[in-house]
Write an enzyme that holds these catalytic residues in place. Structure first.
Site, PDB file in Angstrom:
ATOM      1  N   ASP A  36     -11.580   1.346  -3.106  1.00 27.19           N
ATOM      2  CA  ASP A  36     -11.193   2.555  -3.943  1.00 27.19           C
ATOM      3  C   ASP A  36     -11.800   2.446  -5.348  1.00 27.19           C
ATOM      4  O   ASP A  36     -11.217   2.741  -6.421  1.00 27.19           O
ATOM      5  CB  ASP A  36      -9.794   2.864  -3.743  1.00 27.19           C
ATOM      6  N   GLY A  81      -3.873  -7.815  -5.670  1.00 23.98           N
ATOM      7  CA  GLY A  81      -3.734  -7.814  -4.500  1.00 23.98           C
ATOM      8  C   GLY A  81      -4.761  -8.771  -3.925  1.00 23.98           C
ATOM      9  O   GLY A  81      -5.984  -8.358  -4.239  1.00 23.98           O
ATOM     10  N   ARG A 103       4.720   6.157  19.875  1.00 28.14           N
ATOM     11  CA  ARG A 103       5.194   4.981  19.352  1.00 28.14           C
ATOM     12  C   ARG A 103       4.488   4.784  17.952  1.00 28.14           C
ATOM     13  O   ARG A 103       3.434   5.304  17.877  1.00 28.14           O
ATOM     14  CB  ARG A 103       4.978   3.579  20.064  1.00 28.14           C
ATOM     15  N   ALA A 112     -10.312   7.284  17.646  1.00 25.81           N
ATOM     16  CA  ALA A 112      -8.969   7.736  17.366  1.00 25.81           C
ATOM     17  C   ALA A 112      -8.901   9.340  17.514  1.00 25.81           C
ATOM     18  O   ALA A 112     -10.162   9.809  17.363  1.00 25.81           O
ATOM     19  CB  ALA A 112      -8.680   7.581  15.747  1.00 25.81           C
ATOM     20  N   MET A 155      -3.717   0.590   5.671  1.00 20.67           N
ATOM     21  CA  MET A 155      -3.721   0.668   4.097  1.00 20.67           C
ATOM     22  C   MET A 155      -4.470   1.536   3.738  1.00 20.67           C
ATOM     23  O   MET A 155      -5.423   2.170   4.100  1.00 20.67           O
ATOM     24  CB  MET A 155      -4.109  -0.626   3.767  1.00 20.67           C
ATOM     25  N   GLU A 158      -1.785   4.993   4.797  1.00 21.43           N
ATOM     26  CA  GLU A 158      -0.499   4.909   4.081  1.00 21.43           C
ATOM     27  C   GLU A 158      -0.008   6.126   3.201  1.00 21.43           C
ATOM     28  O   GLU A 158       1.213   6.594   3.009  1.00 21.43           O
ATOM     29  CB  GLU A 158      -0.494   3.833   3.188  1.00 21.43           C
ATOM     30  N   ARG A 172       0.514 -10.480 -10.274  1.00 20.24           N
ATOM     31  CA  ARG A 172       0.729  -9.383 -11.148  1.00 20.24           C
ATOM     32  C   ARG A 172       1.554  -9.666 -12.196  1.00 20.24           C
ATOM     33  O   ARG A 172       2.831 -10.016 -12.266  1.00 20.24           O
ATOM     34  CB  ARG A 172       1.136  -8.007 -10.309  1.00 20.24           C
ATOM     35  N   ASP A 194      -8.533  -1.851  -9.659  1.00 15.69           N
ATOM     36  CA  ASP A 194      -8.742  -1.150 -11.026  1.00 15.69           C
ATOM     37  C   ASP A 194      -7.863  -1.642 -12.109  1.00 15.69           C
ATOM     38  O   ASP A 194      -8.058  -1.564 -13.380  1.00 15.69           O
ATOM     39  CB  ASP A 194      -8.684   0.376 -10.896  1.00 15.69           C
ATOM     40  N   THR A 249     -10.867  -5.590  -3.497  1.00 17.92           N
ATOM     41  CA  THR A 249      -9.615  -5.060  -3.013  1.00 17.92           C
ATOM     42  C   THR A 249     -10.031  -4.645  -1.768  1.00 17.92           C
ATOM     43  O   THR A 249     -11.340  -3.961  -1.415  1.00 17.92           O
ATOM     44  CB  THR A 249      -9.241  -3.825  -3.967  1.00 17.92           C
ATOM     45  N   ASP A 298      -9.086  -1.885  -0.026  1.00 15.48           N
ATOM     46  CA  ASP A 298      -9.251  -0.483  -0.049  1.00 15.48           C
ATOM     47  C   ASP A 298     -10.353   0.507  -0.428  1.00 15.48           C
ATOM     48  O   ASP A 298     -10.575   1.626   0.187  1.00 15.48           O
ATOM     49  CB  ASP A 298      -8.043   0.253  -1.034  1.00 15.48           C
ATOM     50  N   SER A 312      -3.662   9.237  26.993  1.00 14.38           N
ATOM     51  CA  SER A 312      -3.107   8.584  25.887  1.00 14.38           C
ATOM     52  C   SER A 312      -3.886   8.803  24.657  1.00 14.38           C
ATOM     53  O   SER A 312      -5.074   9.254  24.772  1.00 14.38           O
ATOM     54  CB  SER A 312      -3.328   6.968  26.088  1.00 14.38           C
ATOM     55  N   ARG A 368     -16.130 -19.293  -5.324  1.00 13.86           N
ATOM     56  CA  ARG A 368     -17.377 -20.340  -4.995  1.00 13.86           C
ATOM     57  C   ARG A 368     -18.606 -20.026  -5.596  1.00 13.86           C
ATOM     58  O   ARG A 368     -19.292 -20.920  -6.222  1.00 13.86           O
ATOM     59  CB  ARG A 368     -17.605 -20.119  -3.588  1.00 13.86           C
ATOM     60  N   ARG A 394      -3.381   3.691  -0.019  1.00 19.47           N
ATOM     61  CA  ARG A 394      -2.268   4.740  -0.679  1.00 19.47           C
ATOM     62  C   ARG A 394      -2.889   5.854  -1.098  1.00 19.47           C
ATOM     63  O   ARG A 394      -2.424   7.029  -1.184  1.00 19.47           O
ATOM     64  CB  ARG A 394      -1.738   3.960  -1.765  1.00 19.47           C
ATOM     65  N   ARG A 408     -20.438 -21.829  -8.683  1.00 16.48           N
ATOM     66  CA  ARG A 408     -22.032 -22.537  -8.459  1.00 16.48           C
ATOM     67  C   ARG A 408     -23.105 -21.949  -9.247  1.00 16.48           C
ATOM     68  O   ARG A 408     -23.755 -22.715  -9.522  1.00 16.48           O
ATOM     69  CB  ARG A 408     -22.105 -22.366  -6.818  1.00 16.48           C
TER      70      ARG A 408
HETATM   71  P1  ATP Z   1      -4.876  -3.926  -6.201  1.00 15.68           P
HETATM   72  O1  ATP Z   1      -5.896  -2.878  -6.054  1.00 15.68           O
HETATM   73  O2  ATP Z   1      -4.706  -4.708  -5.121  1.00 15.68           O
HETATM   74  O3  ATP Z   1      -3.418  -3.148  -6.494  1.00 15.68           O
HETATM   75  P2  ATP Z   1      -5.126  -4.217  -9.144  1.00 15.68           P
HETATM   76  O4  ATP Z   1      -6.059  -5.268  -9.861  1.00 15.68           O
HETATM   77  O5  ATP Z   1      -5.336  -2.786  -9.046  1.00 15.68           O
HETATM   78  O6  ATP Z   1      -5.304  -4.654  -7.466  1.00 15.68           O
HETATM   79  P3  ATP Z   1      -2.836  -4.209 -10.389  1.00 15.68           P
HETATM   80  O7  ATP Z   1      -1.330  -4.570 -10.124  1.00 15.68           O
HETATM   81  O8  ATP Z   1      -2.865  -2.794 -10.842  1.00 15.68           O
HETATM   82  O9  ATP Z   1      -3.719  -4.945  -9.116  1.00 15.68           O
HETATM   83  O10 ATP Z   1      -2.939  -4.970 -11.824  1.00 15.68           O
HETATM   84  C1  ATP Z   1      -3.267  -6.505 -11.700  1.00 15.68           C
HETATM   85  C2  ATP Z   1      -2.830  -6.776 -13.190  1.00 15.68           C
HETATM   86  O11 ATP Z   1      -3.729  -6.587 -14.016  1.00 15.68           O
HETATM   87  C3  ATP Z   1      -1.499  -6.431 -13.511  1.00 15.68           C
HETATM   88  O12 ATP Z   1      -0.460  -7.155 -12.810  1.00 15.68           O
HETATM   89  C4  ATP Z   1      -1.612  -6.724 -15.013  1.00 15.68           C
HETATM   90  O13 ATP Z   1      -1.282  -7.984 -15.125  1.00 15.68           O
HETATM   91  C5  ATP Z   1      -2.931  -6.110 -15.565  1.00 15.68           C
HETATM   92  N1  ATP Z   1      -2.828  -5.036 -15.572  1.00 15.68           N
HETATM   93  C6  ATP Z   1      -2.955  -4.044 -15.153  1.00 15.68           C
HETATM   94  N2  ATP Z   1      -2.950  -2.687 -15.779  1.00 15.68           N
HETATM   95  C7  ATP Z   1      -2.905  -3.131 -17.245  1.00 15.68           C
HETATM   96  C8  ATP Z   1      -2.935  -2.649 -18.537  1.00 15.68           C
HETATM   97  N3  ATP Z   1      -2.898  -1.324 -18.536  1.00 15.68           N
HETATM   98  N4  ATP Z   1      -2.925  -3.355 -19.612  1.00 15.68           N
HETATM   99  C9  ATP Z   1      -3.003  -4.671 -19.291  1.00 15.68           C
HETATM  100  N5  ATP Z   1      -2.923  -5.293 -18.163  1.00 15.68           N
HETATM  101  C10 ATP Z   1      -2.804  -4.638 -17.042  1.00 15.68           C
END
Ligand code: ATP
Length: 328
Positions: free
Chosen positions: A134, A15, A252, A191, A174, A227, A76, A107, A130, A132, A220, A25, A176, A29
């Site tokens: 996380d 993401g 709402r 809140a 957001m 999420e 992805r 991750d 990211t 999140d 209110s 950048r 999860r 650089r």
């Molecule tokens: P976000 O936190 O936004 O979800 P993310 O880096 O965790 O970011 P993922 O979709 O989990 O997003 O992973 C990004 C890409 O990394 C995947 O589309 C895949 O190409 C690669 N990837 C993830 N897990 C593996 C794995 N176990 N082996 C090889 N490649 C992986």
């Protein structure tokens, strides 16, 4: 002796998050500063497999520090999860004489980078991008601070309409698996309740708490829901339950969605991205590999990728208490 690094590549994966451009950048650089060639890889691991590379120099990253998203695009990649896909990617990096890779992502992206290193002994360095927050090994991921500001701005606007109509708003943000965004924006946005995946308040206690607020004179209310909150099946079920079990409020729902990922990065994220890019490139030049750069005690530190992937980022429970006291 590790091979001397003459050319690095950078990609953004998973993401997107505000600050990714500032990180690109910074990587580009820092390479220019050290007289190292730099290639941008388009569409994350997809572009690595296809050899979709573009040489980047210091001037090619002008005017992007203030832009959201990522000029290199993100993706992805299913194919990179396969050995065959990663073999294709390795052939591309060898053909392009790339000596190391900076991966900006979450991750999942780090897992891919680590496996790539283990299979081909190829130097990799992660930058946590990211919203999140996380990821273990950094107090802040790139984009988290910007997302907080974006969400607080939205809550302020929702509050205007909530207070004009005696409304109770459930606002979904957001998060999860973790409640970092919810906790922080809940406190900053005033809140009544903050519902996060880590704590199950329970529906009855939620209604009790909202009733208490009401009898204390509030007309209110805003409830922030991450999420991944476990109380209801989803935010609309929460609304239905409260509608049925509480009188006097017009309930709402507002789901903020992808707007939380967008926008110009905050000052904090631009500075963080700049620092992380420098640290990532210089660590690779120092012969380090399989680390993620992170912010710990306001210093740039390296955390082994496997720890960053497996470790749990802890929420600040003090914030829940602060929120409880503030909603008195
Ligand atoms: P976000 O936190 O936004 O979800 P993310 O880096 O965790 O970011 P993922 O979709 O989990 O997003 O992973 C990004 C890409 O990394 C995947 O589309 C895949 O190409 C690669 N990837 C993830 N897990 C593996 C794995 N176990 N082996 C090889 N490649 C992986």
């Amino acid at each position: 002796m590790p091979k001397a690094i003459k050319k690095l590549a950078v990609l953004t994966s998973g993401g997107d998050s505000p600050g990714m451009n500032a990180a690109i950048r910074s990587v580009v650089r820092t390479c220019a500063y050290h007289n190292i060639e730099c290639l941008g890889v388009y569409r994350g691991y997809e572009g690595l497999i296809e050899g979709d590379f573009k040489p980047m120099d210091a001037r090619s990253v002008k005017g992007i520090i203030n832009k959201g998203g990522t000029i290199l695009k993100s993706a992805r990649s299913k194919e990179f999860r396969t050995v065959e896909g990663r073999q294709k990617a390795f052939k591309q990096v060898v053909d392009a004489d790339i000596d190391g890779l900076v991966v900006v992502g979450g991750d999942g992206s780090f897992t891919g980078a680590l496996i790539f290193n283990q299979e081909f002994d190829f130097p990799v360095m992660g930058i946590p991008g990211t919203i999140d927050n996380d990821i273990y090994g950094t107090s802040h991921t790139l984009g988290f601070d910007t997302a907080l500001n974006t969400v607080v701005d939205a809550i302020d606007k929702i509050r205007d309409t909530a207070s004009s109509h005696n409304r109770l708003f459930f606002v979904e943000v957001m998060g999860r698996d973790v409640g970092h965004i919810a906790l922080n924006v809940g406190v900053a946005g005033g809140a009544e309740e903050i519902l996060i995946p880590e704590e199950d308040l329970g529906l009855d206690r939620l209604v009790e708490s909202l009733n208490r607020s009401r009898t204390s004179g509030k007309t209110s209310s805003i409830v922030i829901v991450a999420e991944g909150d476990k109380i209801g099946k989803n935010i609309f079920e929460l609304k239905d339950y409260v509608d049925e079990n509480m009188e006097g409020y017009d309930v709402r729902v507002s789901v903020l969605g992808h707007m939380q990922r967008g926008g110009a990065p905050s000052c904090f994220d631009r500075v963080l991205a700049s620092r992380m890019g420098v640290k990532a490139v210089e660590s690779l030049l120092d012969g380090e590999t399989n680390y993620m750069v992170g912010l710990l005690d306001n210093k740039m530190e390296l955390t082994p990728l496997d720890k960053a992937i497996k470790g749990k980022s802890k929420i600040n429970l003090e914030l829940l208490r602060v929120s409880d006291i503030m909603s008195t």
